[in-house]
Motif scaffolding. Structure first.
Motif, PDB file in Angstrom:
ATOM      1  N   SER A 134       0.829  -1.213   0.000  1.00  0.00           N
ATOM      2  CA  SER A 134       0.000   0.000   0.000  1.00  0.00           C
ATOM      3  C   SER A 134       0.858   1.256   0.000  1.00  0.00           C
ATOM      4  N   THR A 135       1.970   1.233   0.702  1.00  0.00           N
ATOM      5  CA  THR A 135       2.864   2.399   0.727  1.00  0.00           C
ATOM      6  C   THR A 135       3.493   2.629  -0.648  1.00  0.00           C
ATOM      7  N   PHE A 136       3.909   1.564  -1.284  1.00  0.00           N
ATOM      8  CA  PHE A 136       4.475   1.638  -2.641  1.00  0.00           C
ATOM      9  C   PHE A 136       3.453   2.229  -3.606  1.00  0.00           C
ATOM     10  N   ASN A 137       2.263   1.662  -3.623  1.00  0.00           N
ATOM     11  CA  ASN A 137       1.232   2.115  -4.561  1.00  0.00           C
ATOM     12  C   ASN A 137       0.760   3.531  -4.259  1.00  0.00           C
ATOM     13  N   ALA A 138       0.609   3.869  -2.976  1.00  0.00           N
ATOM     14  CA  ALA A 138       0.122   5.201  -2.612  1.00  0.00           C
ATOM     15  C   ALA A 138       1.086   6.288  -3.073  1.00  0.00           C
ATOM     16  N   ASN A 139       2.378   6.046  -2.927  1.00  0.00           N
ATOM     17  CA  ASN A 139       3.344   7.053  -3.349  1.00  0.00           C
ATOM     18  C   ASN A 139       3.380   7.196  -4.861  1.00  0.00           C
ATOM     19  N   TYR A 140       3.225   6.095  -5.591  1.00  0.00           N
ATOM     20  CA  TYR A 140       3.141   6.229  -7.046  1.00  0.00           C
ATOM     21  C   TYR A 140       1.832   6.894  -7.473  1.00  0.00           C
ATOM     22  N   ASP A 141       0.784   6.667  -6.720  1.00  0.00           N
ATOM     23  CA  ASP A 141      -0.469   7.387  -6.960  1.00  0.00           C
ATOM     24  C   ASP A 141      -0.220   8.885  -6.853  1.00  0.00           C
TER      25      ASP A 141
ATOM     26  N   PRO B  71      11.262   2.315 -10.000  1.00  0.00           N
ATOM     27  CA  PRO B  71      11.038   2.950 -11.301  1.00  0.00           C
ATOM     28  C   PRO B  71      10.933   4.477 -11.173  1.00  0.00           C
ATOM     29  N   ILE B  72      11.525   5.178 -12.091  1.00  0.00           N
ATOM     30  CA  ILE B  72      11.372   6.626 -12.168  1.00  0.00           C
ATOM     31  C   ILE B  72      10.328   6.922 -13.233  1.00  0.00           C
ATOM     32  N   VAL B  73       9.151   7.305 -12.784  1.00  0.00           N
ATOM     33  CA  VAL B  73       8.045   7.656 -13.683  1.00  0.00           C
ATOM     34  C   VAL B  73       7.980   9.180 -13.699  1.00  0.00           C
ATOM     35  N   ASP B  74       8.471   9.782 -14.762  1.00  0.00           N
ATOM     36  CA  ASP B  74       8.647  11.232 -14.765  1.00  0.00           C
ATOM     37  C   ASP B  74       7.681  11.968 -15.680  1.00  0.00           C
ATOM     38  N   HIS B  75       6.742  11.250 -16.286  1.00  0.00           N
ATOM     39  CA  HIS B  75       5.762  11.930 -17.134  1.00  0.00           C
ATOM     40  C   HIS B  75       4.520  11.064 -17.265  1.00  0.00           C
TER      41      HIS B  75
ATOM     42  N   MET C 249       9.472   2.289 -18.807  1.00  0.00           N
ATOM     43  CA  MET C 249       9.691   3.314 -17.786  1.00  0.00           C
ATOM     44  C   MET C 249       8.977   2.953 -16.490  1.00  0.00           C
ATOM     45  N   GLN C 250       7.740   2.532 -16.599  1.00  0.00           N
ATOM     46  CA  GLN C 250       6.923   2.283 -15.431  1.00  0.00           C
ATOM     47  C   GLN C 250       7.315   1.028 -14.664  1.00  0.00           C
ATOM     48  N   LEU C 251       7.904   0.069 -15.348  1.00  0.00           N
ATOM     49  CA  LEU C 251       8.105  -1.244 -14.733  1.00  0.00           C
ATOM     50  C   LEU C 251       9.570  -1.621 -14.531  1.00  0.00           C
ATOM     51  N   THR C 252      10.487  -0.718 -14.821  1.00  0.00           N
ATOM     52  CA  THR C 252      11.911  -1.020 -14.669  1.00  0.00           C
ATOM     53  C   THR C 252      12.508  -0.243 -13.500  1.00  0.00           C
TER      54      THR C 252
ATOM     55  N   LYS D 126      15.165   1.599 -11.346  1.00  0.00           N
ATOM     56  CA  LYS D 126      16.428   2.301 -11.512  1.00  0.00           C
ATOM     57  C   LYS D 126      17.297   2.046 -10.278  1.00  0.00           C
ATOM     58  N   THR D 127      18.558   2.397 -10.351  1.00  0.00           N
ATOM     59  CA  THR D 127      19.436   2.227  -9.201  1.00  0.00           C
ATOM     60  C   THR D 127      19.115   3.272  -8.135  1.00  0.00           C
ATOM     61  N   THR D 128      19.549   2.993  -6.921  1.00  0.00           N
ATOM     62  CA  THR D 128      19.373   3.963  -5.842  1.00  0.00           C
ATOM     63  C   THR D 128      20.011   5.303  -6.205  1.00  0.00           C
ATOM     64  N   ALA D 129      21.206   5.254  -6.784  1.00  0.00           N
ATOM     65  CA  ALA D 129      21.900   6.488  -7.168  1.00  0.00           C
ATOM     66  C   ALA D 129      21.101   7.272  -8.197  1.00  0.00           C
ATOM     67  N   GLU D 130      20.494   6.589  -9.145  1.00  0.00           N
ATOM     68  CA  GLU D 130      19.688   7.275 -10.154  1.00  0.00           C
ATOM     69  C   GLU D 130      18.459   7.924  -9.539  1.00  0.00           C
ATOM     70  N   VAL D 131      17.840   7.255  -8.571  1.00  0.00           N
ATOM     71  CA  VAL D 131      16.669   7.843  -7.907  1.00  0.00           C
ATOM     72  C   VAL D 131      17.081   9.080  -7.120  1.00  0.00           C
ATOM     73  N   TYR D 132      18.185   9.001  -6.404  1.00  0.00           N
ATOM     74  CA  TYR D 132      18.651  10.180  -5.664  1.00  0.00           C
ATOM     75  C   TYR D 132      18.967  11.347  -6.611  1.00  0.00           C
ATOM     76  N   ALA D 133      19.577  11.049  -7.747  1.00  0.00           N
ATOM     77  CA  ALA D 133      19.880  12.113  -8.712  1.00  0.00           C
ATOM     78  C   ALA D 133      18.597  12.759  -9.232  1.00  0.00           C
ATOM     79  N   PHE D 134      17.565  11.951  -9.445  1.00  0.00           N
ATOM     80  CA  PHE D 134      16.284  12.486  -9.908  1.00  0.00           C
ATOM     81  C   PHE D 134      15.662  13.381  -8.829  1.00  0.00           C
ATOM     82  N   ILE D 135      15.724  12.944  -7.584  1.00  0.00           N
ATOM     83  CA  ILE D 135      15.209  13.745  -6.472  1.00  0.00           C
ATOM     84  C   ILE D 135      15.927  15.084  -6.408  1.00  0.00           C
ATOM     85  N   GLU D 136      17.236  15.043  -6.517  1.00  0.00           N
ATOM     86  CA  GLU D 136      18.028  16.270  -6.424  1.00  0.00           C
ATOM     87  C   GLU D 136      17.692  17.238  -7.560  1.00  0.00           C
TER      88      GLU D 136
END
Length: 498
Positions: A108-115, A164-168, A181-184, A186-196
């Motif tokens: 539920s936490t996973f899905n809610a955040n993607y929601d 997954p990084i869903v950016d659009h 995009m939706q189902l792959t 990404k690495t932890t480093a890639e997610v942090y870079a996206f956040i930044e």
């Protein structure tokens, strides 16, 4: 209000709040038409898309029972609570650290955040098209959406590692590229870079909190973006970036009374940098089940997320934060509410001796949607983040000064810690008692390498021999089995889970 249809992330469907009591029904089969967009082509319409993101944080699946279980009951600050026979669906296995990939709270936490992320992507796609809305407002709203998207990705990367990084917003029908995009993951480093990157964009667009009207004081500000960026840097051990971003957070200070921060009078106070508002301004709803699930058992709540004996023992004598954080049976609260005692037979142990005071709601004690807020970023943590970073860079005397500011507010004397290693331990302990029940402790144990020893020492009536934290597994939660099945080989499970 006319219904509009919006394409959404494949993992979930959602509804978001519109004007007043109207709701915009969302389906996967169509996209927003030109006519639909024109309905929202004004200032209030533009705000609707971002208000829908804030609204997600008030939902049961986002901020309530599952999140409490995943991020708090798993820590050594809390026991499952309720009664031994009441599992709370999965709170017993979360408490025992024996959950698997089918765990409902992890799912539920996973899905809610993607929601919520999808709502951000919808806002980012549509707001630039609203050319009749004020340009400055549109720029600010885009900044808010990027901050909130970064906030949710930070939750995801802490909980699951790479995701997954869903950016659009995806095309309909779904293209092979968007499915990937939706189902792959990404690495932890890639997610942090996206956040930044999102936070850097948000900083450029967001105003300081003083620029907001009182009716919009709960919205994200420039200070919130700097604070979250500092925390993201803390988790990556980028110490100088922690300091640099903390230094850019201005206009805040320590609230003089620690206890009042978590009452109605302390909402959005001088210390608050970002909090989720229940029955507040954005929007006028409460957080579903947040206070009720953690309230005093058989009086006004379910009794879950019980403060542990380990947490009680962590407070020094005279620390005012203990009674501001923990409700004890047999006491009278600040508003005159009496916490009843229970009659026990000889040899019995009360399974519910303590409760989470920070989730307590005075005016909405029995209400499903509470007026209690969740403080996620505040100035006290900024000082502790900066202190930790300074100490790691061997600027220990400067770190001690900041640590003592936190201690003095708690009515404690200067820290006896002097060496770098002593101060490191003192800061970690101070984070525990300062931020208890603010959803940091489990992640702090992981990022600092304390988890295995801390859980082994966390003994209770539930686990008289402590709990087993499996290194190489329990640092992250399982990716939901339903997602792995849907990914069809594009993503793999975290180690140790099935």
């Amino acid at each position: 209000m006319k219904k509009i249809y919006i394409s959404i992330f494949v993992l979930s469907a959602f509804t978001f709040t519109g004007c007043a009591d109207d709701y915009l029904d969302v389906k996967q089969t169509e996209t927003v038409s030109v006519d639909d967009i024109e309905l929202f082509n004004n200032d209030n319409g533009a705000k609707t898309f971002v208000t829908s993101i804030y609204s997600k944080f008030l939902d049961w699946d986002m901020s309530s029972f599952g999140w409490i279980g995943l991020a708090s009951i798993t820590s050594d600050d809390a026991d499952k609570g309720s009664t031994p026979s009441d599992t709370g669906t999965d709170k017993d296995v979360l408490d025992a650290l024996t959950y698997n990939a089918s765990n409902p709270s992890a799912e539920s936490t996973f899905n809610a955040n993607y929601d919520g992320i999808n709502r951000c992507n919808q806002a980012l796609a549509i707001i630039p098209k609203l050319d009749k809305a004020d340009p400055a407002l549109r720029a600010r709203l885009i900044g808010e959406a990027k901050f909130l998207r970064a906030f949710m990705y930070f939750t995801l990367v802490k909980c699951y590692g790479g995701v997954p990084i869903v950016d659009h917003v995806s095309s309909i029908p779904l293209s092979p590229e968007d499915k990937t995009m939706q189902l792959t993951r990404k690495t932890t480093a890639e997610v942090y870079a996206f956040i930044e990157k999102d936070l850097a964009d948000a900083i450029q667009a967001l105003p300081n909190r003083t620029a907001y009207a009182d009716s919009e004081k709960a919205r994200a500000s420039k200070g919130a973006a700097y604070a979250l960026l500092a925390k993201v840097s803390l988790y990556q051990k980028n110490w100088q970036k922690v300091i640099d971003n903390c230094d850019l957070i201005t206009g805040y200070g320590l609230a003089p009374d620690y206890a009042k921060m978590f009452r109605l009078e302390g909402e959005n106070d001088i210390e608050s940098i970002f909090e989720i508002n229940g029955n507040g301004a954005v929007p006028a709803r409460g957080i579903q089940g947040y206070s009720n699930t953690q309230g005093v058992r058989d009086s006004w709540g379910w009794g879950f997320n019980q403060p542990s004996q380990s947490l009680v023992d962590a407070y020094e004598t005279g620390d005012v934060r203990k009674d501001a954080t923990i409700i004890f049976r047999g006491t009278t609260l600040y508003d005159g509410t009496v916490v009843p005692t229970v009659e026990l037979e000889e040899g019995q142990t009360d399974p519910n001796p303590r409760y989470n005071f920070k989730a307590y709601s005075s005016a909405f004690t029995n209400a499903w949607e509470t007026d209690a807020n969740i403080k996620y970023l505040r100035y006290g943590e900024v000082l502790l983040m900066k202190a930790e970073a300074l100490n790691e860079l061997s600027r220990t005397s400067e770190a001690i000064t900041l640590l003592n500011q936190i201690r003095h507010r708690a009515k404690l004397g200067d820290t006896p810690a002097a060496s770098q290693s002593e101060v490191r331990t003192a800061i970690w302990k101070e984070r525990r008692v300062e931020l208890a029940f603010e959803f940091d402790r489990f992640f702090d144990l992981v990022r600092t390498g304390q988890a295995k020893d801390a859980f082994a020492a966390d003994k209770s009536i539930y686990f008289p021999n402590g709990r087993v934290f499996t290194v190489g597994k329990n640092e992250v939660f399982p990716i939901p089995a339903s997602f792995i099945l849907q990914a069809e080989g594009l993503s793999s499970q975290n180690p140790g889970y099935n």
